[in-house]
Design an enzyme around this catalytic site. Structure first.
Site, PDB file in Angstrom:
ATOM      1  CE  LYS A   1      -1.791   1.542   4.108  1.00 58.62           C
ATOM      2  NZ  LYS A   1      -1.444   2.933   4.413  1.00 58.62           N
ATOM      3  CG  ASN A   2       2.197   2.748   3.536  1.00 61.90           C
ATOM      4  OD1 ASN A   2       1.029   3.042   3.243  1.00 61.90           O
ATOM      5  ND2 ASN A   2       2.581   2.538   4.780  1.00 61.90           N
TER       6      ASN A   2
ATOM      7  NE  ARG B   1      -8.263  12.710   8.292  1.00 60.47           N
ATOM      8  CZ  ARG B   1      -9.082  13.728   8.459  1.00 60.47           C
ATOM      9  NH1 ARG B   1      -8.823  14.894   7.907  1.00 60.47           N
ATOM     10  NH2 ARG B   1     -10.167  13.608   9.165  1.00 60.47           N
TER      11      ARG B   1
ATOM     12  CB  CYS C   1      -5.663  10.569  10.766  1.00 62.07           C
ATOM     13  SG  CYS C   1      -4.121   9.849  11.298  1.00 62.07           S
TER      14      CYS C   1
ATOM     15  NE  ARG D   1      -0.244  10.535   9.245  1.00 59.78           N
ATOM     16  CZ  ARG D   1      -0.771   9.427   8.767  1.00 59.78           C
ATOM     17  NH1 ARG D   1      -2.016   9.123   9.002  1.00 59.78           N
ATOM     18  NH2 ARG D   1      -0.029   8.595   8.047  1.00 59.78           N
TER      19      ARG D   1
ATOM     20  CG  LEU E   1       8.681  18.195   8.624  1.00 59.24           C
ATOM     21  CD1 LEU E   1       9.176  16.805   8.976  1.00 59.24           C
ATOM     22  CD2 LEU E   1       9.713  19.229   9.038  1.00 59.24           C
TER      23      LEU E   1
ATOM     24  CG  ASP F   1       2.968   1.330   9.577  1.00 59.77           C
ATOM     25  OD1 ASP F   1       2.436   2.162  10.315  1.00 59.77           O
ATOM     26  OD2 ASP F   1       3.321   1.580   8.407  1.00 59.77           O
TER      27      ASP F   1
ATOM     28  NE  ARG G   1      -6.919   3.981   5.696  1.00 62.99           N
ATOM     29  CZ  ARG G   1      -5.954   4.206   6.597  1.00 62.99           C
ATOM     30  NH1 ARG G   1      -6.199   4.114   7.873  1.00 62.99           N
ATOM     31  NH2 ARG G   1      -4.757   4.569   6.197  1.00 62.99           N
TER      32      ARG G   1
END
Ligand code: EPU
Length: 418
Positions: free
Chosen positions: A22-23, A92, A116, A121, A125, A305, A397
């Site tokens: 996913k990421n 998000r 979130c 969040r 930066l 995670d 998700r």
């Protein structure tokens, strides 16, 4: 309400192929905005967050369609660089589109991501870095309006190695004239994969995986075919599932190198994990052992995670394990639910102390966030009786088919539709 119903106490046995990450895919979907020509993303996981990104691309006039396990994206017809508020709320992390929109169109409008379930969040930066590249950014009533007639490469030093900021700035820098160097960049495998994708599209970029990423911008990128790598957190989840339930499993398509910190801890608990050419095997016999303190940290440290799924696996370990969460403020929300199943966990600020118990029992529990929800399923595999995990939209998700994968690994879990 739909839920995952897990009947625990059964050892795992079997094999499953790990879904695409996913990421990795989310920033790559944003990166397709930089490409003229079709991008084919093979092994793209069908997830709620991917569907949300597709809706964002489509709202800007881009084409995206599924072709078996591949997502085919063509951004040639992109019109307005605006993301509507309701689409920003769905995901998000959609702030990741900002850099690519600016690089492509010289302007962008989207709403501020806000908080979130993991806590605030901030994207300060991202914004500071984009300003250094020459973007003009204004915030008004929660909407961010950004424009820049001309982005220019420069040196940017991140105060913390933020994954999202590194990705956003890599994308913006592709559209900037000259060279950008991002110092104290995040080193996660997803950054390396974004670089690989950009290189395939003709981008000049190097250094990903180290703390300095160098981008020579101003080149027109073309389309490509890229295969999304296996999801290291899904891998960690199923390894922890095996650690919790016992048995022996094989996870195809994944590699130890991407999750060395997790594998090291699991080996310390007594699991036997072996790397093969096309995957990882895990075997657990006998009771798990508690391990020395687990501190989450940016890559290559222990990933935040994987904190919740490891905690779930260690609930029945012999001894006490201390966790320290250093990345997000609000990442112990699964603890109250794990306690309902008999877990003995005490939280004080960023520290959680887990005293191993001899047994867990099934209960009705509610997912509070994506990885927290996965942790409840892991605990359910070890618990006596039936655990009903609600709030599964959080889990969907990031996991394409958690019940299906766990069934393939021999678990007794079903998706109960309302
Ligand atoms: N931060 C700031 N300012 C910023 C950016 C980040 O203060 O401008 C802070 C955050 O609040 C957080 C820390 O820095 O405390 C780290 O945030 P980072 O930017 O590295 O995380 P992210 O890009 O928002 C990604 C993953 C997360 C994962 C983190 C850390 C994606 C889409 N999300 O988030 O994944 O936990 O990196 O590795 O890549 C998940 O998959 O469940 C998930 C939450």
């Amino acid at each position: 309400m739909s839920c995952f119903s897990v009947t625990g106490g059964k050892k795992l046995s079997g094999e499953v192929t790990i879904q695409g990450a996913k990421n990795s895919v989310l920033p790559i979907l944003a990166a397709t905005l930089l490409c003229r020509g079709q991008c084919i993303l093979e092994n793209c996981p069908r997830l709620r967050d991917v569907e949300a990104s597709i809706r964002i691309l489509q709202s800007m006039g881009c084409l995206a369609r599924w072709q078996e396990d591949a997502l085919v994206v063509d951004t040639a017809q992109m019109s307005e660089p605006v993301i509507p508020d309701e689409l920003m709320r769905e995901m998000r992390s959609s702030a990741i589109f900002l850099g690519a929109m600016l690089a492509r169109c010289g302007e962008a409008e989207l709403s501020y991501p806000g908080g979130c379930e993991l806590g605030p969040r901030p994207i300060d930066l991202h914004i500071n870095g984009l300003r250094q590249l020459g973007a003009d950014i204004e915030e008004n009533g929660g909407r961010l309006r950004c424009c820049s007639s001309h982005l220019t490469g420069c040196d940017i030093v991140l105060s913390i190695p933020s994954v999202g900021a590194t990705e956003n700035l890599m994308l913006a820098a592709c559209g900037a004239e000259g060279t950008t160097r991002i110092f104290n960049a995040a080193r996660e495998p997803e950054i390396v994969e974004l670089q690989a994708f950009l290189q395939l599209c003709g981008g000049e970029i190097s250094g990903a995986g180290s703390d300095c990423v160098v981008i020579r911008g101003g080149k027109q990128l073309h389309g490509c075919t890229h295969r999304i790598r296996a999801d290291r957190i899904v891998t960690a989840t199923y390894l922890c599932g095996c650690a919790a339930a016992g048995g022996e499993i094989f996870l195809r398509g994944t590699r130890e190198a991407d999750l060395a910190a997790v594998v090291t801890v699991l080996r310390d608990t007594g699991c036997r994990i072996q790397s093969g050419t096309d995957g990882l095997s895990c075997q657990r016999n006998g009771r798990l052992r508690a391990v020395s303190p687990v501190r989450t940290a940016p890559y290559p440290g222990f990933p935040t995670d994987a904190q919740s799924v490891l905690m779930a696996a260690l609930l029945c370990a012999e001894g006490t394990t201390v966790f320290e969460e250093n990345i997000f403020e609000n990442r112990y929300r699964h603890v109250a639910e794990l306690r309902r199943m008999g877990g003995d966990i005490h939280v004080l600020g960023r520290v959680a102390v887990v005293n191993g118990v001899s047994r867990l029992h099934g209960a009705g529990v509610e997912s509070t966030d994506l990885r927290g929800g996965a942790a409840l399923c892991v605990a359910g595999l070890a618990a006596e009786g039936c655990t009903q995990v609600g709030g599964i939209h959080h889990i969907c998700r990031g996991y394409a088919n958690l019940p299906g994968d766990l069934q393939a690994l021999g678990a007794d879990i079903i998706w109960q539709h309302e």
